[in-house]
Design a protein around this motif. Sequence first.
Motif, PDB file in Angstrom:
ATOM      1  N   GLU A  35      -7.911  -0.968  -7.827  1.00 32.93           N
ATOM      2  CA  GLU A  35      -8.263  -0.098  -6.701  1.00 32.93           C
ATOM      3  C   GLU A  35      -8.008   1.369  -7.018  1.00 32.93           C
ATOM      4  OE1 GLU A  35      -6.209  -0.961  -3.060  1.00 32.93           O
ATOM      5  OE2 GLU A  35      -6.808   0.949  -2.146  1.00 32.93           O
ATOM      6  N   PHE A  36      -6.859   1.644  -7.641  1.00 33.08           N
ATOM      7  CA  PHE A  36      -6.486   3.042  -7.875  1.00 33.08           C
ATOM      8  C   PHE A  36      -6.984   3.558  -9.220  1.00 33.08           C
ATOM      9  CE2 PHE A  36      -2.914   1.705  -4.950  1.00 33.08           C
ATOM     10  CZ  PHE A  36      -3.428   2.365  -3.854  1.00 33.08           C
ATOM     11  N   GLY A  37      -7.570   2.694  -9.994  1.00 32.71           N
ATOM     12  CA  GLY A  37      -8.106   3.135 -11.273  1.00 32.71           C
ATOM     13  C   GLY A  37      -7.044   3.569 -12.259  1.00 32.71           C
ATOM     14  N   CYS A  38      -5.984   2.797 -12.361  1.00 33.56           N
ATOM     15  CA  CYS A  38      -4.939   3.117 -13.329  1.00 33.56           C
ATOM     16  C   CYS A  38      -4.415   1.822 -13.932  1.00 33.56           C
ATOM     17  CB  CYS A  38      -3.804   3.884 -12.660  1.00 33.56           C
ATOM     18  SG  CYS A  38      -2.937   2.914 -11.419  1.00 33.56           S
ATOM     19  N   THR A  39      -3.434   1.965 -14.801  1.00 31.60           N
ATOM     20  CA  THR A  39      -2.863   0.786 -15.449  1.00 31.60           C
ATOM     21  C   THR A  39      -1.959   0.023 -14.485  1.00 31.60           C
ATOM     22  OG1 THR A  39      -2.610   2.316 -17.262  1.00 31.60           O
ATOM     23  CG2 THR A  39      -1.827   0.093 -17.612  1.00 31.60           C
ATOM     24  N   ARG A  40      -1.747  -1.201 -14.818  1.00 33.87           N
ATOM     25  CA  ARG A  40      -0.833  -2.002 -14.007  1.00 33.87           C
ATOM     26  C   ARG A  40       0.581  -1.441 -14.074  1.00 33.87           C
ATOM     27  NH1 ARG A  40       2.308  -6.695 -14.372  1.00 33.87           N
ATOM     28  NH2 ARG A  40       1.942  -6.995 -16.583  1.00 33.87           N
ATOM     29  N   VAL A  41       0.945  -0.913 -15.230  1.00 36.24           N
ATOM     30  CA  VAL A  41       2.283  -0.342 -15.397  1.00 36.24           C
ATOM     31  C   VAL A  41       2.550   0.750 -14.366  1.00 36.24           C
ATOM     32  CG1 VAL A  41       3.832   0.846 -16.971  1.00 36.24           C
ATOM     33  CG2 VAL A  41       2.220  -0.829 -17.858  1.00 36.24           C
ATOM     34  N   THR A  42       1.555   1.551 -14.112  1.00 35.93           N
ATOM     35  CA  THR A  42       1.720   2.654 -13.163  1.00 35.93           C
ATOM     36  C   THR A  42       1.954   2.123 -11.748  1.00 35.93           C
ATOM     37  OG1 THR A  42       0.275   3.989 -14.531  1.00 35.93           O
ATOM     38  CG2 THR A  42       0.684   4.755 -12.302  1.00 35.93           C
ATOM     39  N   VAL A  43       1.184   1.126 -11.371  1.00 34.31           N
ATOM     40  CA  VAL A  43       1.393   0.504 -10.061  1.00 34.31           C
ATOM     41  C   VAL A  43       2.786  -0.113 -10.014  1.00 34.31           C
ATOM     42  CG1 VAL A  43       0.622  -1.311  -8.499  1.00 34.31           C
ATOM     43  CG2 VAL A  43      -1.044   0.044  -9.746  1.00 34.31           C
ATOM     44  N   ASN A  44       3.178  -0.731 -11.114  1.00 31.15           N
ATOM     45  CA  ASN A  44       4.490  -1.362 -11.186  1.00 31.15           C
ATOM     46  C   ASN A  44       5.603  -0.360 -10.911  1.00 31.15           C
ATOM     47  OD1 ASN A  44       6.995  -2.006 -12.952  1.00 31.15           O
ATOM     48  ND2 ASN A  44       6.047  -3.993 -12.575  1.00 31.15           N
ATOM     49  N   ARG A  45       5.486   0.811 -11.501  1.00 32.58           N
ATOM     50  CA  ARG A  45       6.494   1.865 -11.266  1.00 32.58           C
ATOM     51  C   ARG A  45       6.613   2.185  -9.783  1.00 32.58           C
ATOM     52  NH1 ARG A  45       7.463   4.442 -16.182  1.00 32.58           N
ATOM     53  NH2 ARG A  45       8.480   6.389 -15.689  1.00 32.58           N
ATOM     54  N   ALA A  46       5.472   2.352  -9.145  1.00 30.21           N
ATOM     55  CA  ALA A  46       5.462   2.700  -7.723  1.00 30.21           C
ATOM     56  C   ALA A  46       6.090   1.585  -6.893  1.00 30.21           C
ATOM     57  CB  ALA A  46       4.030   2.964  -7.272  1.00 30.21           C
ATOM     58  N   MET A  47       5.721   0.353  -7.205  1.00 21.62           N
ATOM     59  CA  MET A  47       6.223  -0.755  -6.405  1.00 21.62           C
ATOM     60  C   MET A  47       7.710  -0.988  -6.662  1.00 21.62           C
ATOM     61  SD  MET A  47       2.961  -3.345  -6.631  1.00 21.62           S
ATOM     62  CE  MET A  47       3.217  -4.385  -5.211  1.00 21.62           C
ATOM     63  N   GLN A  48       8.130  -0.787  -7.878  1.00 22.82           N
ATOM     64  CA  GLN A  48       9.557  -0.927  -8.160  1.00 22.82           C
ATOM     65  C   GLN A  48      10.365   0.104  -7.385  1.00 22.82           C
ATOM     66  OE1 GLN A  48      11.155  -1.338 -12.000  1.00 22.82           O
ATOM     67  NE2 GLN A  48       9.989  -3.189 -12.480  1.00 22.82           N
ATOM     68  N   ALA A  49       9.832   1.300  -7.305  1.00 21.27           N
ATOM     69  CA  ALA A  49      10.535   2.334  -6.550  1.00 21.27           C
ATOM     70  C   ALA A  49      10.686   1.916  -5.091  1.00 21.27           C
ATOM     71  CB  ALA A  49       9.787   3.658  -6.656  1.00 21.27           C
ATOM     72  N   LEU A  50       9.621   1.364  -4.523  1.00 23.14           N
ATOM     73  CA  LEU A  50       9.685   0.917  -3.130  1.00 23.14           C
ATOM     74  C   LEU A  50      10.644  -0.265  -2.981  1.00 23.14           C
ATOM     75  CD1 LEU A  50       5.911   1.256  -2.288  1.00 23.14           C
ATOM     76  CD2 LEU A  50       7.769   2.498  -1.176  1.00 23.14           C
ATOM     77  N   ALA A  51      10.665  -1.120  -3.991  1.00 24.18           N
ATOM     78  CA  ALA A  51      11.593  -2.257  -3.948  1.00 24.18           C
ATOM     79  C   ALA A  51      13.037  -1.756  -4.036  1.00 24.18           C
ATOM     80  CB  ALA A  51      11.281  -3.232  -5.072  1.00 24.18           C
ATOM     81  N   ASP A  52      13.287  -0.776  -4.894  1.00 22.22           N
ATOM     82  CA  ASP A  52      14.627  -0.195  -5.002  1.00 22.22           C
ATOM     83  C   ASP A  52      15.033   0.442  -3.680  1.00 22.22           C
ATOM     84  OD1 ASP A  52      14.906  -0.958  -7.591  1.00 22.22           O
ATOM     85  OD2 ASP A  52      14.492   1.003  -8.461  1.00 22.22           O
ATOM     86  N   GLY A  53      14.059   1.034  -3.008  1.00 20.41           N
ATOM     87  CA  GLY A  53      14.335   1.662  -1.725  1.00 20.41           C
ATOM     88  C   GLY A  53      14.496   0.652  -0.607  1.00 20.41           C
ATOM     89  N   GLY A  54      14.349  -0.612  -0.929  1.00 18.52           N
ATOM     90  CA  GLY A  54      14.595  -1.640   0.072  1.00 18.52           C
ATOM     91  C   GLY A  54      13.418  -1.896   0.995  1.00 18.52           C
ATOM     92  N   LEU A  55      12.228  -1.458   0.607  1.00 14.60           N
ATOM     93  CA  LEU A  55      11.073  -1.650   1.477  1.00 14.60           C
ATOM     94  C   LEU A  55      10.228  -2.850   1.070  1.00 14.60           C
ATOM     95  CD1 LEU A  55       9.895   1.992   2.115  1.00 14.60           C
ATOM     96  CD2 LEU A  55      11.078   0.434   3.643  1.00 14.60           C
ATOM     97  N   LEU A  56      10.326  -3.236  -0.181  1.00 14.20           N
ATOM     98  CA  LEU A  56       9.547  -4.372  -0.662  1.00 14.20           C
ATOM     99  C   LEU A  56      10.470  -5.405  -1.281  1.00 14.20           C
ATOM    100  CD1 LEU A  56       6.514  -2.646  -2.478  1.00 14.20           C
ATOM    101  CD2 LEU A  56       6.569  -3.653  -0.193  1.00 14.20           C
ATOM    102  N   GLU A  57      10.019  -6.629  -1.259  1.00 12.91           N
ATOM    103  CA  GLU A  57      10.727  -7.705  -1.924  1.00 12.91           C
ATOM    104  C   GLU A  57       9.746  -8.335  -2.897  1.00 12.91           C
ATOM    105  OE1 GLU A  57      11.238 -11.104   0.409  1.00 12.91           O
ATOM    106  OE2 GLU A  57      12.677 -12.053  -0.929  1.00 12.91           O
ATOM    107  N   ARG A  58      10.159  -8.450  -4.161  1.00 15.18           N
ATOM    108  CA  ARG A  58       9.223  -8.919  -5.179  1.00 15.18           C
ATOM    109  C   ARG A  58       9.758 -10.176  -5.829  1.00 15.18           C
ATOM    110  NH1 ARG A  58       6.816  -4.710  -8.886  1.00 15.18           N
ATOM    111  NH2 ARG A  58       4.965  -5.635  -7.942  1.00 15.18           N
ATOM    112  N   ARG A  59       8.865 -11.160  -6.005  1.00 12.12           N
ATOM    113  CA  ARG A  59       9.237 -12.352  -6.770  1.00 12.12           C
ATOM    114  C   ARG A  59       8.072 -12.763  -7.632  1.00 12.12           C
ATOM    115  NH1 ARG A  59      11.183 -14.998  -2.371  1.00 12.12           N
ATOM    116  NH2 ARG A  59       9.905 -16.815  -2.867  1.00 12.12           N
ATOM    117  N   ARG A  60       8.399 -13.122  -8.855  1.00 17.23           N
ATOM    118  CA  ARG A  60       7.347 -13.568  -9.762  1.00 17.23           C
ATOM    119  C   ARG A  60       6.609 -14.723  -9.134  1.00 17.23           C
ATOM    120  NH1 ARG A  60      11.774 -12.259 -14.108  1.00 17.23           N
ATOM    121  NH2 ARG A  60      10.568 -11.134 -15.656  1.00 17.23           N
ATOM    122  N   LYS A  61       5.360 -14.740  -9.388  1.00 19.95           N
ATOM    123  CA  LYS A  61       4.467 -15.795  -8.912  1.00 19.95           C
ATOM    124  C   LYS A  61       4.295 -15.769  -7.378  1.00 19.95           C
ATOM    125  CE  LYS A  61       2.283 -19.753  -8.471  1.00 19.95           C
ATOM    126  NZ  LYS A  61       0.877 -19.899  -8.823  1.00 19.95           N
ATOM    127  N   ALA A  62       5.382 -15.530  -6.671  1.00 17.10           N
ATOM    128  CA  ALA A  62       5.300 -15.524  -5.209  1.00 17.10           C
ATOM    129  C   ALA A  62       4.663 -14.242  -4.694  1.00 17.10           C
ATOM    130  CB  ALA A  62       6.676 -15.706  -4.595  1.00 17.10           C
TER     131      ALA A  62
END
Lengths: 235, 235
Positions: A35-62
């Motif tokens: 959607e954003f036209g970038c690498t998965r790594v870049t999205v990963n950085r953004a989502m990890q930041a949100l997860a660190d901030g306590g807004l997202l919960e991430r689990r492999r496969k889930a």
Amino acid sequence: MRSYKDIHNILLERIKSGEWPQGGLIPAEADLALEFGCTRVTVNRAMQALADGGLLERRRKAGTRVIQRLTRNAHFQIPIVRHEIEKRGGNYKYLLIGREEVTVPQKVQAELAIGPDESALHILSLHFADGKPYQLEDRWIALGTVPLAREESFDAISPNEWLLQQVPYTNAEHVFRAAQPTPEDDDHLKLAPGEPVFIIERTTWLSDKAVTHVRLVHPGHSFQLVTRDQNAATL
Amino acid sequence: MRSYKDIHNILLERIKSGEWPQGGLIPAEADLALEFGCTRVTVNRAMQALADGGLLERRRKAGTRVIQRLTRNAHFQIPIVRHEIEKRGGNYKYLLIGREEVTVPQKVQAELAIGPDESALHILSLHFADGKPYQLEDRWIALGTVPLAREESFDAISPNEWLLQQVPYTNAEHVFRAAQPTPEDDDHLKLAPGEPVFIIERTTWLSDKAVTHVRLVHPGHSFQLVTRDQNAATL
DNA sequence: AAGTGGTCTAGACCACGGA
DNA sequence: CCGTGGTCTAGACCACTTC
């Protein structure tokens, strides 16, 4: 080009707006990368930041979900008393009341997790703002962890300030409560009749070894703790 | 191979041990990458994590320094009252005392930043633990921000719990203090003579719009806030 | 087994800010 | 200017967990 901060903010907006509801599953990294036209790594950085901030919960496969918020957060930064008072233009004074190396009473043994035969440094001191008692500091320092404290008289610098400068710590425990003053509190703080005190008890540790345990007593009428919290880091 | 978490922990150890003193400059990313035999990006990840955790300060060209710590941090997670009581096996009860839509008094206008002609929902309720009053909740909800609140009777669910479930927020302000109870506090909480109260005042916002302002009053003898803080994220 | 997140590398270019 | 951190990409492999 979209940076990971841009993506972070876009995702944050979707959460805040309710487009992605609490507890809901959100698209996978790969999809958002498309959607954003970038690498998965870049999205990963953004989502990890949100997860660190306590807004997202991430689990492999889930996959990734918006956190179901069940608590309110309050983050306090408790400054050195001297700084706090000087910052608001007050006149700060420090007074050492007592300093002695003694074996510790049972109650403090439990807090510091040290043996009944070990000794600690017990320091009682008083902090004044504009001539009025502002904080009573009743402190125990574990000499096994901080032998350097033996060399310090604490005549001119408070234990609080000295420790913060000299001794790193890895974790801390705080208890905040409202109480009626003990006769000793009353004696030192010159409280008005019926005035409650605000008590902060803190124990700090360096890895597994206790560093210090302190009881900080404030007159209720002149003290409050204030915090302003962002729900998520701004980045 | 060294992961960025490994590197994170190694750097953390050097900070904790004092090998890298507070305020001191530490090696550049490129040098550490060489030392650990990995890419600079990997070192960068580790150092950013430490910087996010408040242990390092980084500036381009100037390099990376260990933070000179000037405050103690205390992070509280304040749960829903019902959860808190049920978690420790207590018997929870909720009682709605009053609910009315009114124009807000000047004091609350300031907190919520709304005009004198706007109305808000004023809700007074009481939370019991094992039959004894545990918290008095005196709340104002900005109907301009949360019109949905008009539809809710708050007979069965407390405003606190309802809001946390229904309304996202972006930031919050807390004030903690110890006080003598007002006659109204005393009336609802059935306090012992001379017993102080622990007061939490909270205002929450969704972007620029105030959501709610609440005054939570606890009997001093049965309430304290406890926190356990890690100086740095474990990762 | 297969989907999803976690992380590494190599190389590249940019942005900031101290000297 | 130029050293330092900030960030991106493309491709790859791994780790976990649900199906």
